[in-house]
Design a protein around this motif. Structure first.
Motif, PDB file in Angstrom:
ATOM      1  N   ALA A  13       0.750  -1.152   0.049  1.00  0.00           N
ATOM      2  CA  ALA A  13       0.048   0.097  -0.222  1.00  0.00           C
ATOM      3  C   ALA A  13       0.737   1.269  -0.215  1.00  0.00           C
ATOM      4  O   ALA A  13       1.813   1.372   0.760  1.00  0.00           O
ATOM      5  CB  ALA A  13      -1.022   0.059   1.248  1.00  0.00           C
ATOM      6  N   ALA A  39     -12.247  -7.048  -9.588  1.00  0.00           N
ATOM      7  CA  ALA A  39     -11.838  -7.806  -8.047  1.00  0.00           C
ATOM      8  C   ALA A  39     -12.617  -9.112  -8.080  1.00  0.00           C
ATOM      9  O   ALA A  39     -14.001  -9.139  -8.290  1.00  0.00           O
ATOM     10  CB  ALA A  39     -12.158  -6.680  -7.010  1.00  0.00           C
ATOM     11  N   LYS A  42     -16.513  -9.293  -7.753  1.00  0.00           N
ATOM     12  CA  LYS A  42     -17.174  -8.140  -8.096  1.00  0.00           C
ATOM     13  C   LYS A  42     -17.337  -8.000  -9.685  1.00  0.00           C
ATOM     14  O   LYS A  42     -16.644  -8.705 -10.093  1.00  0.00           O
ATOM     15  CB  LYS A  42     -16.346  -6.914  -7.435  1.00  0.00           C
ATOM     16  CG  LYS A  42     -16.382  -6.962  -6.155  1.00  0.00           C
ATOM     17  CD  LYS A  42     -15.858  -5.547  -5.374  1.00  0.00           C
ATOM     18  CE  LYS A  42     -15.665  -5.468  -3.858  1.00  0.00           C
ATOM     19  NZ  LYS A  42     -15.120  -4.176  -3.675  1.00  0.00           N
ATOM     20  N   SER A  62     -12.730   6.836  -7.984  1.00  0.00           N
ATOM     21  CA  SER A  62     -11.808   6.019  -6.871  1.00  0.00           C
ATOM     22  C   SER A  62     -10.545   6.259  -7.088  1.00  0.00           C
ATOM     23  O   SER A  62      -9.701   5.948  -6.446  1.00  0.00           O
ATOM     24  CB  SER A  62     -12.353   4.637  -6.820  1.00  0.00           C
ATOM     25  OG  SER A  62     -12.401   3.996  -8.251  1.00  0.00           O
ATOM     26  N   LYS A  86      -3.841   1.616  -3.007  1.00  0.00           N
ATOM     27  CA  LYS A  86      -4.639   1.141  -1.739  1.00  0.00           C
ATOM     28  C   LYS A  86      -5.074  -0.552  -1.710  1.00  0.00           C
ATOM     29  O   LYS A  86      -4.949  -1.121  -2.982  1.00  0.00           O
ATOM     30  CB  LYS A  86      -5.802   1.741  -1.751  1.00  0.00           C
ATOM     31  CG  LYS A  86      -5.741   3.179  -1.613  1.00  0.00           C
ATOM     32  CD  LYS A  86      -7.027   3.970  -1.691  1.00  0.00           C
ATOM     33  CE  LYS A  86      -6.942   5.529  -1.577  1.00  0.00           C
ATOM     34  NZ  LYS A  86      -7.909   6.093  -1.653  1.00  0.00           N
ATOM     35  N   PRO A  87      -5.222  -1.094  -0.764  1.00  0.00           N
ATOM     36  CA  PRO A  87      -5.691  -2.808  -1.025  1.00  0.00           C
ATOM     37  C   PRO A  87      -6.878  -2.841  -1.888  1.00  0.00           C
ATOM     38  O   PRO A  87      -6.924  -3.966  -2.436  1.00  0.00           O
ATOM     39  CB  PRO A  87      -5.815  -3.165   0.383  1.00  0.00           C
ATOM     40  CG  PRO A  87      -4.846  -2.263   1.414  1.00  0.00           C
ATOM     41  CD  PRO A  87      -4.776  -0.771   0.609  1.00  0.00           C
ATOM     42  N   GLU A  88      -7.738  -1.960  -1.772  1.00  0.00           N
ATOM     43  CA  GLU A  88      -8.765  -2.120  -2.698  1.00  0.00           C
ATOM     44  C   GLU A  88      -8.709  -1.663  -4.090  1.00  0.00           C
ATOM     45  O   GLU A  88      -9.422  -1.937  -4.930  1.00  0.00           O
ATOM     46  CB  GLU A  88     -10.030  -1.098  -2.228  1.00  0.00           C
ATOM     47  CG  GLU A  88      -9.439   0.434  -2.236  1.00  0.00           C
ATOM     48  CD  GLU A  88      -8.919   0.788  -0.455  1.00  0.00           C
ATOM     49  OE1 GLU A  88      -8.619   0.019  -0.005  1.00  0.00           O
ATOM     50  OE2 GLU A  88      -9.396   2.064  -0.224  1.00  0.00           O
ATOM     51  N   ASP A  89      -7.480  -1.555  -4.634  1.00  0.00           N
ATOM     52  CA  ASP A  89      -7.283  -1.694  -5.897  1.00  0.00           C
ATOM     53  C   ASP A  89      -6.759  -2.720  -6.599  1.00  0.00           C
ATOM     54  O   ASP A  89      -6.552  -3.041  -7.766  1.00  0.00           O
ATOM     55  CB  ASP A  89      -5.913  -0.479  -6.179  1.00  0.00           C
ATOM     56  CG  ASP A  89      -6.477   1.015  -6.024  1.00  0.00           C
ATOM     57  OD1 ASP A  89      -5.430   1.675  -5.215  1.00  0.00           O
ATOM     58  OD2 ASP A  89      -7.261   1.325  -6.208  1.00  0.00           O
ATOM     59  N   THR A  90      -6.678  -3.733  -5.501  1.00  0.00           N
ATOM     60  CA  THR A  90      -6.545  -5.067  -6.272  1.00  0.00           C
ATOM     61  C   THR A  90      -7.212  -5.732  -6.844  1.00  0.00           C
ATOM     62  O   THR A  90      -8.580  -5.673  -6.542  1.00  0.00           O
ATOM     63  CB  THR A  90      -6.306  -5.999  -4.621  1.00  0.00           C
ATOM     64  OG1 THR A  90      -5.084  -5.715  -3.876  1.00  0.00           O
ATOM     65  CG2 THR A  90      -6.151  -7.558  -5.102  1.00  0.00           C
ATOM     66  N   ALA A  91      -6.931  -6.234  -8.104  1.00  0.00           N
ATOM     67  CA  ALA A  91      -8.063  -6.746  -9.060  1.00  0.00           C
ATOM     68  C   ALA A  91      -7.108  -7.120 -10.011  1.00  0.00           C
ATOM     69  O   ALA A  91      -6.011  -6.975 -10.420  1.00  0.00           O
ATOM     70  CB  ALA A  91      -8.789  -5.491  -9.568  1.00  0.00           C
ATOM     71  N   THR A 118      -2.003  -6.982  -7.142  1.00  0.00           N
ATOM     72  CA  THR A 118      -2.358  -6.994  -5.691  1.00  0.00           C
ATOM     73  C   THR A 118      -1.556  -6.048  -4.876  1.00  0.00           C
ATOM     74  O   THR A 118      -0.425  -5.772  -4.928  1.00  0.00           O
ATOM     75  CB  THR A 118      -1.861  -8.540  -5.488  1.00  0.00           C
ATOM     76  OG1 THR A 118      -2.298  -9.431  -6.287  1.00  0.00           O
ATOM     77  CG2 THR A 118      -2.209  -8.849  -3.775  1.00  0.00           C
ATOM     78  N   SER A 121      -1.688  -4.780   2.334  1.00  0.00           N
ATOM     79  CA  SER A 121      -1.748  -3.546   3.581  1.00  0.00           C
ATOM     80  C   SER A 121      -0.900  -3.673   4.601  1.00  0.00           C
ATOM     81  O   SER A 121       0.096  -4.591   4.623  1.00  0.00           O
ATOM     82  CB  SER A 121      -3.021  -3.814   4.041  1.00  0.00           C
ATOM     83  OG  SER A 121      -3.207  -5.086   4.810  1.00  0.00           O
TER      84      SER A 121
END
Length: 121
Positions: A13, A39, A42, A62, A86-91, A118, A121
């Protein structure tokens, strides 16, 4: 048109990655190009797009201010520079091409197979 993504990987991150998409074909400069991501569990979502002339770009809320899309028509490549990850960018990130103007929907004619990003965090 065939699209091949590269540059994915594992990053902490706050780090950065640079994704590239190489396109085959002599009409690359006439296509709008986009990046999407999906992701686990999703739906695929729009990330960024650029017009054929690079005069217009669009970003998902985002990623605004963190990601930058660019293209080099002489090299048939489009790039996504990703900063402050960010971890939420993992996809899985996908490159896409379409005739006409850039759009933020799924209305693209050609898709790559994707590259995994990937962010830990």
């Amino acid at each position: 048109v065939q699209l091949v993504e590269s540059g994915g990987g594992l990053v902490q991150a706050g780090g950065s990655l640079r994704l590239s998409c190489a396109a085959s074909g002599r009409t690359f400069s006439s296509y709008a190009m986009g990046w999407f991501r999906q992701a686990p569990g999703k739906e695929r979502e729009f990330v960024a797009a650029i017009s054929w002339s690079s005069s217009s770009t669009a970003y998902a809320d985002s990623v605004k201010g963190r990601f930058t899309i660019s293209r080099d028509n002489a090299k048939n490549t489009v790039t996504l520079q990703m900063n402050s990850l960010k971890p939420e960018d993992t996809a899985v990130y996908y490159c896409a091409a379409r005739h006409g103007e850039l759009v933020e929907s799924y209305e693209y004619d050609y898709w790559g197979l994707g590259t995994q990003v990937t962010v830990s965090s």
